[in-house]
Design a protein around this motif. Structure first.
Motif, PDB file in Angstrom:
ATOM      1  N   ARG A  54       0.835  -1.208   0.000  1.00 31.40           N
ATOM      2  CA  ARG A  54       0.000   0.000   0.000  1.00 31.40           C
ATOM      3  C   ARG A  54       0.868   1.256   0.000  1.00 31.40           C
ATOM      4  NH1 ARG A  54      -3.743  -2.754   4.241  1.00 31.40           N
ATOM      5  NH2 ARG A  54      -5.419  -3.444   2.892  1.00 31.40           N
ATOM      6  N   THR A  55       0.330   2.288  -0.626  1.00 32.18           N
ATOM      7  CA  THR A  55       0.941   3.621  -0.603  1.00 32.18           C
ATOM      8  C   THR A  55      -0.170   4.623  -0.351  1.00 32.18           C
ATOM      9  OG1 THR A  55       2.585   2.934  -2.236  1.00 32.18           O
ATOM     10  CG2 THR A  55       2.311   5.293  -1.903  1.00 32.18           C
ATOM     11  N   ALA A  56      -0.019   5.403   0.665  1.00 29.49           N
ATOM     12  CA  ALA A  56      -0.993   6.452   0.997  1.00 29.49           C
ATOM     13  C   ALA A  56      -2.416   5.902   1.075  1.00 29.49           C
ATOM     14  CB  ALA A  56      -0.905   7.599  -0.003  1.00 29.49           C
ATOM     15  N   GLY A  57      -2.576   4.732   1.702  1.00 26.61           N
ATOM     16  CA  GLY A  57      -3.896   4.151   1.876  1.00 26.61           C
ATOM     17  C   GLY A  57      -4.459   3.445   0.658  1.00 26.61           C
ATOM     18  N   ARG A  58      -3.737   3.462  -0.444  1.00 30.43           N
ATOM     19  CA  ARG A  58      -4.193   2.817  -1.679  1.00 30.43           C
ATOM     20  C   ARG A  58      -3.448   1.502  -1.868  1.00 30.43           C
ATOM     21  NH1 ARG A  58      -2.354   4.895  -7.325  1.00 30.43           N
ATOM     22  NH2 ARG A  58      -1.701   2.794  -7.682  1.00 30.43           N
ATOM     23  N   THR A  59      -4.141   0.453  -2.265  1.00 27.86           N
ATOM     24  CA  THR A  59      -3.503  -0.828  -2.514  1.00 27.86           C
ATOM     25  C   THR A  59      -2.827  -0.790  -3.873  1.00 27.86           C
ATOM     26  OG1 THR A  59      -5.188  -1.955  -1.181  1.00 27.86           O
ATOM     27  CG2 THR A  59      -3.866  -3.324  -2.649  1.00 27.86           C
ATOM     28  N   ASP A  60      -1.490  -0.840  -3.870  1.00 27.61           N
ATOM     29  CA  ASP A  60      -0.718  -0.796  -5.112  1.00 27.61           C
ATOM     30  C   ASP A  60      -0.712  -2.145  -5.825  1.00 27.61           C
ATOM     31  OD1 ASP A  60       0.006   1.880  -4.854  1.00 27.61           O
ATOM     32  OD2 ASP A  60       1.709   1.362  -3.582  1.00 27.61           O
ATOM     33  N   TYR A  61      -0.469  -3.196  -5.070  1.00 27.81           N
ATOM     34  CA  TYR A  61      -0.560  -4.541  -5.631  1.00 27.81           C
ATOM     35  C   TYR A  61      -0.562  -5.561  -4.513  1.00 27.81           C
ATOM     36  CZ  TYR A  61       4.562  -5.171  -5.178  1.00 27.81           C
ATOM     37  OH  TYR A  61       5.836  -5.280  -4.707  1.00 27.81           O
ATOM     38  N   VAL A  62      -0.999  -6.767  -4.842  1.00 25.40           N
ATOM     39  CA  VAL A  62      -0.972  -7.887  -3.912  1.00 25.40           C
ATOM     40  C   VAL A  62      -0.243  -9.034  -4.600  1.00 25.40           C
ATOM     41  CG1 VAL A  62      -3.092  -7.233  -2.716  1.00 25.40           C
ATOM     42  CG2 VAL A  62      -3.230  -8.767  -4.665  1.00 25.40           C
ATOM     43  N   SER A  63       0.391  -9.883  -3.795  1.00 24.42           N
ATOM     44  CA  SER A  63       1.087 -11.036  -4.362  1.00 24.42           C
ATOM     45  C   SER A  63       1.122 -12.167  -3.350  1.00 24.42           C
ATOM     46  CB  SER A  63       2.514 -10.655  -4.777  1.00 24.42           C
ATOM     47  OG  SER A  63       3.287 -10.300  -3.648  1.00 24.42           O
ATOM     48  N   PHE A  64       1.197 -13.380  -3.875  1.00 25.26           N
ATOM     49  CA  PHE A  64       1.370 -14.545  -3.015  1.00 25.26           C
ATOM     50  C   PHE A  64       2.006 -15.670  -3.835  1.00 25.26           C
ATOM     51  CE2 PHE A  64      -2.937 -14.750  -4.705  1.00 25.26           C
ATOM     52  CZ  PHE A  64      -3.049 -16.054  -5.176  1.00 25.26           C
ATOM     53  N   PRO A  65       2.837 -16.497  -3.179  1.00 24.08           N
ATOM     54  CA  PRO A  65       3.436 -17.619  -3.888  1.00 24.08           C
ATOM     55  C   PRO A  65       2.487 -18.805  -3.927  1.00 24.08           C
ATOM     56  CG  PRO A  65       4.342 -17.459  -1.687  1.00 24.08           C
ATOM     57  CD  PRO A  65       3.375 -16.320  -1.846  1.00 24.08           C
ATOM     58  N   LEU A  66       2.410 -19.417  -5.090  1.00 20.53           N
ATOM     59  CA  LEU A  66       1.613 -20.621  -5.300  1.00 20.53           C
ATOM     60  C   LEU A  66       2.610 -21.744  -5.545  1.00 20.53           C
ATOM     61  CD1 LEU A  66      -1.378 -21.392  -5.535  1.00 20.53           C
ATOM     62  CD2 LEU A  66      -1.192 -21.011  -7.983  1.00 20.53           C
ATOM     63  N   SER A  67       2.575 -22.797  -4.717  1.00 19.68           N
ATOM     64  CA  SER A  67       3.584 -23.848  -4.781  1.00 19.68           C
ATOM     65  C   SER A  67       2.950 -25.225  -4.845  1.00 19.68           C
ATOM     66  CB  SER A  67       4.485 -23.793  -3.549  1.00 19.68           C
ATOM     67  OG  SER A  67       5.069 -22.528  -3.402  1.00 19.68           O
ATOM     68  N   ASP A  68       3.698 -26.144  -5.457  1.00 17.65           N
ATOM     69  CA  ASP A  68       3.363 -27.566  -5.365  1.00 17.65           C
ATOM     70  C   ASP A  68       4.681 -28.295  -5.130  1.00 17.65           C
ATOM     71  OD1 ASP A  68       4.605 -27.835  -7.859  1.00 17.65           O
ATOM     72  OD2 ASP A  68       2.756 -28.225  -8.938  1.00 17.65           O
ATOM     73  N   SER A  69       4.686 -29.609  -5.220  1.00 16.96           N
ATOM     74  CA  SER A  69       5.898 -30.370  -4.908  1.00 16.96           C
ATOM     75  C   SER A  69       7.020 -30.136  -5.919  1.00 16.96           C
ATOM     76  CB  SER A  69       5.575 -31.863  -4.827  1.00 16.96           C
ATOM     77  OG  SER A  69       5.054 -32.308  -6.070  1.00 16.96           O
ATOM     78  N   SER A  70       6.715 -29.550  -7.074  1.00 17.56           N
ATOM     79  CA  SER A  70       7.717 -29.405  -8.130  1.00 17.56           C
ATOM     80  C   SER A  70       8.235 -27.988  -8.328  1.00 17.56           C
ATOM     81  CB  SER A  70       7.139 -29.896  -9.453  1.00 17.56           C
ATOM     82  OG  SER A  70       6.070 -29.056  -9.859  1.00 17.56           O
ATOM     83  N   ASN A  71       7.431 -26.980  -7.974  1.00 17.74           N
ATOM     84  CA  ASN A  71       7.792 -25.627  -8.368  1.00 17.74           C
ATOM     85  C   ASN A  71       7.008 -24.599  -7.553  1.00 17.74           C
ATOM     86  OD1 ASN A  71       9.108 -23.695  -9.854  1.00 17.74           O
ATOM     87  ND2 ASN A  71       8.280 -24.302 -11.831  1.00 17.74           N
TER      88      ASN A  71
END
Length: 134
Positions: A54-71
């Motif tokens: 967030r910047t100045a109360g605004r959501t700039d971006y969101v991210s999360f890792p998605l994983s399985d046994s290979s990658n």
């Protein structure tokens, strides 16, 4: 004129056919840099709590890792979608198994990421549903 009408008609048919197509469900191991700009559905576990930037109360971006046994691959969203995901409580928690549909993007570092294009792009994986096509 006939040639232009046939060309336009052909493009319209291709567009209509592609619009109703469900993106393929792929294992993370099958994702390669040659798939840059491909629309796919990936299934995996959220291996870390999503980050909300967030910047100045605004959501700039969101991210999360998605994983399985290979990658592992990062899923992310920019405004206005990032804010919609946060405000609606649609970001998955760490440890959740989800299916996520989006566009694969190849970054300058050579890593692939999944850009989420719609608020309904994330579904719990346990219900065996595929998020709608973007």
């Amino acid at each position: 004129r006939v040639a232009m009408a046939l060309a336009f008609g052909g493009l319209l048919i291709i567009w209509l056919a592609a619009r109703g197509r469900t993106p393929p469900m792929l294992p993370l191991a099958a994702v390669t840099p040659a798939m840059h700009h491909a629309v796919v559905t990936l299934r995996g576990e959220v291996s870390r709590q999503p980050r909300i930037h967030r910047t100045a109360g605004r959501t700039d971006y969101v991210s999360f890792p998605l994983s399985d046994s290979s990658n592992s691959i990062y899923a992310y969203a920019y405004p206005p979608l990032a804010g919609q995901l946060v405000n609606a409580g649609h970001l998955p928690e760490r440890g959740a198994r989800v299916s996520a549909t989006g566009t694969l993007t190849l970054h300058d570092s050579g890593t692939l990421r999944l850009r989420l294009d719609r608020a309904d792009a994330i579904c719990p994986a346990a219900d065996n549903t595929t998020p709608p096509a973007p």
